[in-house]
Design a protein around this motif. Structure first.
Motif, PDB file in Angstrom:
ATOM      1  N   HIS A 236      57.072  44.605  47.984  1.00  0.00           N
ATOM      2  CA  HIS A 236      57.830  43.589  48.718  1.00  0.00           C
ATOM      3  C   HIS A 236      57.825  43.915  50.208  1.00  0.00           C
ATOM      4  O   HIS A 236      58.135  45.040  50.604  1.00  0.00           O
TER       5      HIS A 236
ATOM      6  N   ASN B  36      54.600  39.609  49.061  1.00  0.00           N
ATOM      7  CA  ASN B  36      54.184  40.997  48.902  1.00  0.00           C
ATOM      8  C   ASN B  36      52.958  41.302  49.751  1.00  0.00           C
ATOM      9  O   ASN B  36      52.192  40.400  50.099  1.00  0.00           O
TER      10      ASN B  36
ATOM     11  N   CYS C 238      52.816  43.828  56.998  1.00  0.00           N
ATOM     12  CA  CYS C 238      54.240  43.499  56.905  1.00  0.00           C
ATOM     13  C   CYS C 238      54.893  43.628  58.282  1.00  0.00           C
ATOM     14  O   CYS C 238      55.662  42.765  58.704  1.00  0.00           O
TER      15      CYS C 238
ATOM     16  N   THR D 298      64.885  50.595  49.799  1.00  0.00           N
ATOM     17  CA  THR D 298      63.940  50.079  50.783  1.00  0.00           C
ATOM     18  C   THR D 298      63.642  51.095  51.873  1.00  0.00           C
ATOM     19  O   THR D 298      64.551  51.749  52.378  1.00  0.00           O
TER      20      THR D 298
ATOM     21  N   GLN E 292      59.798  43.047  53.535  1.00  0.00           N
ATOM     22  CA  GLN E 292      61.118  42.525  53.876  1.00  0.00           C
ATOM     23  C   GLN E 292      61.348  42.650  55.375  1.00  0.00           C
ATOM     24  O   GLN E 292      60.817  43.551  56.010  1.00  0.00           O
TER      25      GLN E 292
ATOM     26  N   CYS F 266      58.727  48.933  39.212  1.00  0.00           N
ATOM     27  CA  CYS F 266      58.377  49.581  40.485  1.00  0.00           C
ATOM     28  C   CYS F 266      57.783  50.951  40.169  1.00  0.00           C
ATOM     29  O   CYS F 266      58.487  51.964  40.183  1.00  0.00           O
TER      30      CYS F 266
ATOM     31  N   SER G 162      66.646  38.263  47.096  1.00  0.00           N
ATOM     32  CA  SER G 162      66.397  39.232  48.161  1.00  0.00           C
ATOM     33  C   SER G 162      67.569  40.181  48.254  1.00  0.00           C
ATOM     34  O   SER G 162      68.698  39.808  47.970  1.00  0.00           O
TER      35      SER G 162
ATOM     36  N   ARG H 108      62.698  37.940  52.648  1.00  0.00           N
ATOM     37  CA  ARG H 108      61.331  38.142  52.133  1.00  0.00           C
ATOM     38  C   ARG H 108      60.502  36.873  52.351  1.00  0.00           C
ATOM     39  O   ARG H 108      59.970  36.305  51.404  1.00  0.00           O
TER      40      ARG H 108
END
Length: 132
Positions: free
Chosen positions: A50, A14, A25, A98, A52, A81, A4, A10
């Motif tokens: 992801h 996903n 999320c 991020t 987070q 990515c 992470s 995380r």
């Protein structure tokens, strides 16, 4: 388990690269008592992005274009990515970049407030080691 980014957990895996995935999320991180949720590394083949969570923004603040996959020069090659980096009004970050948003406790239900784009350091404590 993948490492992470430092300062981010995380615990929920996903989510889909979509508004529904981003809001899922947000819901996860809100339920976990976190101040922020973030999306990083939209991946090919339906692998998602992801999800987070954190209580503080950490790393280096970068221009929003980096969370849209077009920062110059890139912080890191895109590698796996591959995008889409923006969809349904959300930024999905990039490799070690991020897109941070405020969680439910700080924004109305069904909406998300974009906080900032951050370059993060990989190799911090894993999700099970992070404190909330």
């Amino acid at each position: 388990m993948l490492a992470s980014p430092s300062g981010w957990a995380r615990p929920y895996g996903n989510v889909a690269i979509s508004e529904a995935g981003a809001l899922q999320c947000k819901e996860y991180c809100t339920g976990g008592g976190y101040r922020y949720f973030a999306l990083e590394c939209p991946q090919f083949g339906g692998a998602g992005v992801h999800c987070q969570c954190s209580n503080a923004l950490s790393g280096n603040r970068v221009a929003d274009s980096f969370c849209e996959g077009v920062g110059e020069p890139l912080v890191h090659s895109h590698d796996h990515c591959v995008g889409p980096y923006t969809k349904d009004g959300f930024r999905f970050g990039d490799y070690v970049v991020t897109a941070a948003y405020l969680t439910e406790a700080f924004t109305p239900a069904g909406k998300a407030t974009y906080a900032e784009c951050w370059q993060v350091q990989v190799g911090g404590p894993g999700p099970t080691e992070m404190s909330r």
